[in-house]
Enzyme design. Structure first.
Site, mmCIF file in Angstrom:
data_model
loop_
_atom_site.group_PDB
_atom_site.id
_atom_site.type_symbol
_atom_site.label_atom_id
_atom_site.label_comp_id
_atom_site.label_asym_id
_atom_site.label_seq_id
_atom_site.Cartn_x
_atom_site.Cartn_y
_atom_site.Cartn_z
ATOM 1 N N LYS A 17 -5.689 11.011 -18.379
ATOM 2 C CA LYS A 17 -5.842 11.696 -19.661
ATOM 3 C C LYS A 17 -4.595 11.476 -20.525
ATOM 4 O O LYS A 17 -4.412 10.404 -21.057
ATOM 5 C CB LYS A 17 -6.151 13.177 -19.402
ATOM 6 C CG LYS A 17 -7.268 13.403 -18.371
ATOM 7 C CD LYS A 17 -8.635 12.937 -18.866
ATOM 8 C CE LYS A 17 -9.687 12.795 -17.770
ATOM 9 N NZ LYS A 17 -9.953 13.942 -16.939
ATOM 10 N N TYR A 72 -12.851 21.689 -12.455
ATOM 11 C CA TYR A 72 -13.461 20.425 -12.899
ATOM 12 C C TYR A 72 -14.630 20.082 -11.966
ATOM 13 O O TYR A 72 -14.494 20.146 -10.735
ATOM 14 C CB TYR A 72 -12.356 19.369 -12.829
ATOM 15 C CG TYR A 72 -12.739 17.953 -13.113
ATOM 16 C CD1 TYR A 72 -13.189 17.574 -14.369
ATOM 17 C CD2 TYR A 72 -12.601 16.978 -12.130
ATOM 18 C CE1 TYR A 72 -13.512 16.245 -14.639
ATOM 19 C CE2 TYR A 72 -12.908 15.652 -12.390
ATOM 20 C CZ TYR A 72 -13.371 15.295 -13.644
ATOM 21 O OH TYR A 72 -13.672 13.987 -13.895
ATOM 22 N N ASP A 96 -4.524 22.167 -10.803
ATOM 23 C CA ASP A 96 -4.833 20.998 -11.627
ATOM 24 C C ASP A 96 -4.207 21.278 -12.991
ATOM 25 O O ASP A 96 -4.671 22.139 -13.731
ATOM 26 C CB ASP A 96 -6.351 20.829 -11.707
ATOM 27 C CG ASP A 96 -6.764 19.585 -12.492
ATOM 28 O OD1 ASP A 96 -6.036 19.204 -13.429
ATOM 29 O OD2 ASP A 96 -7.833 19.016 -12.169
ATOM 30 N N ARG A 147 0.808 -1.218 0.000
ATOM 31 C CA ARG A 147 0.000 0.000 0.000
ATOM 32 C C ARG A 147 0.843 1.270 0.000
ATOM 33 O O ARG A 147 0.393 2.316 -0.455
ATOM 34 C CB ARG A 147 -0.917 -0.027 1.232
ATOM 35 C CG ARG A 147 -2.065 0.952 1.172
ATOM 36 C CD ARG A 147 -2.984 0.736 2.354
ATOM 37 N NE ARG A 147 -2.301 0.919 3.606
ATOM 38 C CZ ARG A 147 -2.589 0.269 4.734
ATOM 39 N NH1 ARG A 147 -3.545 -0.617 4.764
ATOM 40 N NH2 ARG A 147 -1.921 0.510 5.834
HETATM 41 C C1 LIG Z 1 -10.709 13.989 -15.679
HETATM 42 C C2 LIG Z 1 -10.212 15.114 -14.844
HETATM 43 C C3 LIG Z 1 -9.959 14.932 -13.494
HETATM 44 C C4 LIG Z 1 -10.262 13.642 -12.775
HETATM 45 O O1 LIG Z 1 -9.514 12.577 -13.246
HETATM 46 P P1 LIG Z 1 -10.062 11.059 -13.121
HETATM 47 O O2 LIG Z 1 -8.876 10.258 -13.404
HETATM 48 O O3 LIG Z 1 -11.176 10.947 -14.115
HETATM 49 O O4 LIG Z 1 -10.566 10.903 -11.714
HETATM 50 C C5 LIG Z 1 -9.425 15.991 -12.786
HETATM 51 N N1 LIG Z 1 -9.200 17.173 -13.369
HETATM 52 C C6 LIG Z 1 -9.440 17.385 -14.668
HETATM 53 C C7 LIG Z 1 -9.154 18.718 -15.260
HETATM 54 C C8 LIG Z 1 -9.969 16.371 -15.452
HETATM 55 O O5 LIG Z 1 -10.247 16.590 -16.734
#
Ligand SMILES: *Cc1c(COP(=O)(O)O)cnc(C)c1O
Length: 392
Positions: free
Chosen positions: A208, A111, A183, A58
């Protein structure tokens, strides 16, 4: 950690150690819960220097280490902490620095699920969440209270792509002793370097562009200093946050080709964006790399590239017309997420998730992710969609 190598080279080599692995190029996938110690002394040492040794599945394995090391090297971070999704990375970053009674400032264009976490979890834990205008810049000083612990940014903003004045916000925050986080999913560490602009913590939905193939969930929190890293790592440890080994492997493998993919996403997205600007069905294209975008000046100052995600605001059309367009696209898929190799289209309603500012479009908003298909094929697919949109 700063590297003497350029980003493309870092992406190719960071986090790999073939000589420790029989010469095999890629790091192996360690499936592990129990990690054995030779002696009780070894066990004691492992726990004394907790995050420097592998002690339990973990808290980290060579597989998580490979991915985290590669991302940290690319971002110029002291170190990084992986998480099973982008949203869980956002959550542990926020949890690491907040407690009951604190106040956090969150960008109004964040987001959606980040907002949900703030509204439904942080607030339940006694943290006051206040949203601010993405264009606030240094004037955020006026919103900082004695209890303000964190300023959370996302630039460009989700759905509407406003560019924030990150260095101005980070400078004010530093002077007031507030932790800044961003982010950085849209730009990736290739096109925006948060730590060069004074930010403390950079969070990525690695799901992404890092994974890049729409086949795994992954998150990562990059920390500018050792103190920040220890805060995030111990929070992740306390909460039992750990990503699965196969997904960590896919994320580090995705990184190897990320620069090449992103340059293609960038070029095709710009080409489609410019083409969309000339369509009569389109009121505005929201893409900060376009010279007439309101965020273009700040984007040119701070970013070194743009990725494949942007939005268009259509002229007024009703939902049925938009559905006629979107339902029958040949190449653009309808679906959440983005950053994979394939193109996506999604009607969105940013006005529903704003509280500090009012967002108003001339008509419906479509978010597009431009994939790696041939760009002329993509334009033809969109042109056919516009034909359906106009037929009512
Ligand atoms: C998709 C996304 C997230 C969250 O990511 P997940 O892997 O889907 O939980 C956070 N911030 C942005 C800008 C995103 O596009």
């Amino acid at each position: 950690m700063t590297s003497k190598y350029q980003p493309d080279t870092v992406l190719t080599h960071a986090g790999r150690d073939p000589s420790a692995n029989h010469g095999v190029v890629n790091p192996p996938v360690y499936h592990a819960s129990t990690i054995l110690f030779d002696t009780m002394d070894d066990l004691a040492k492992g726990y004394a220097e907790r995050y420097a040794h592998y002690t339990y599945g973990r808290t980290g394995t060579p597989t998580s280490h490979a991915f985290e090391t590669a991302v940290a090297a690319l971002e110029g971070a002291h170190a990084a902490v992986s998480a099973p999704s982008g949203l869980s990375a956002v959550a542990i970053a926020l949890d690491s620095f907040t407690k009951a009674g604190d106040h956090v400032l969150v960008v109004d264009a964040a987001y959606g699920p980040t907002r949900d976490y703030c509204d439904k979890v942080l607030s339940r834990h006694g943290v006051t969440v206040e949203y601010y205008d993405p264009l606030i810049g240094g004037d955020i000083d006026g919103l900082i209270r004695d209890e303000t612990r964190v300023i959370f940014m996302e630039s460009p903003g989700s759905l509407t792509f406003e560019i924030q004045d990150v260095p101005a916000i980070a400078a004010v925050a530093k002077a007031r002793g507030v932790v800044t986080m961003i982010d950085n999913t849209w730009a990736t560490p290739l096109f925006f370097k948060p730590f060069d602009h004074g930010v403390d913590i950079s969070v990525h939905a690695a799901t992404k562009y890092m994974v890049g193939h729409a086949d795994a969930m992954m998150g990562v929190v990059c920390c500018a200093t050792r103190d920040l890293f220890m805060a995030v790592k111990s929070q992740a440890h306390l909460q039992g946050i750990c990503a699965g080994p196969d997904d960590l492997y896919l994320a580090q493998r995705g990184l190897r080709s990320m620069a090449v993919r992103l340059r293609h996403h960038q070029q095709s997205a710009l080409e489609v964006a410019r083409w969309l600007q000339d369509r009569k069905e389109v009121a505005r294209v929201l893409h900060p790399a376009l010279p007439d975008d309101p965020g273009h000046t700040l984007w040119s100052r701070d970013f070194t590239g743009s990725s494949g995600l942007f939005s268009v605001v259509l002229n007024p059309y009703d939902r049925k017309a938009v559905n006629r367009m979107v339902d029958d696209m040949d190449l653009f898929g309808i679906g959440f997420s983005w950053g994979g190799y394939e193109s996506l289209i999604m009607p969105q309603s940013p006005e529903r998730s704003r509280t500090a500012t009012i967002w108003q479009g001339e008509g419906p908003l479509l978010r597009l992710h431009i994939g790696l298909e041939d760009v002329e094929d993509l334009k033809r697919d969109l042109a056919a969609g516009f034909e359906r949109l106009g037929k009512g």
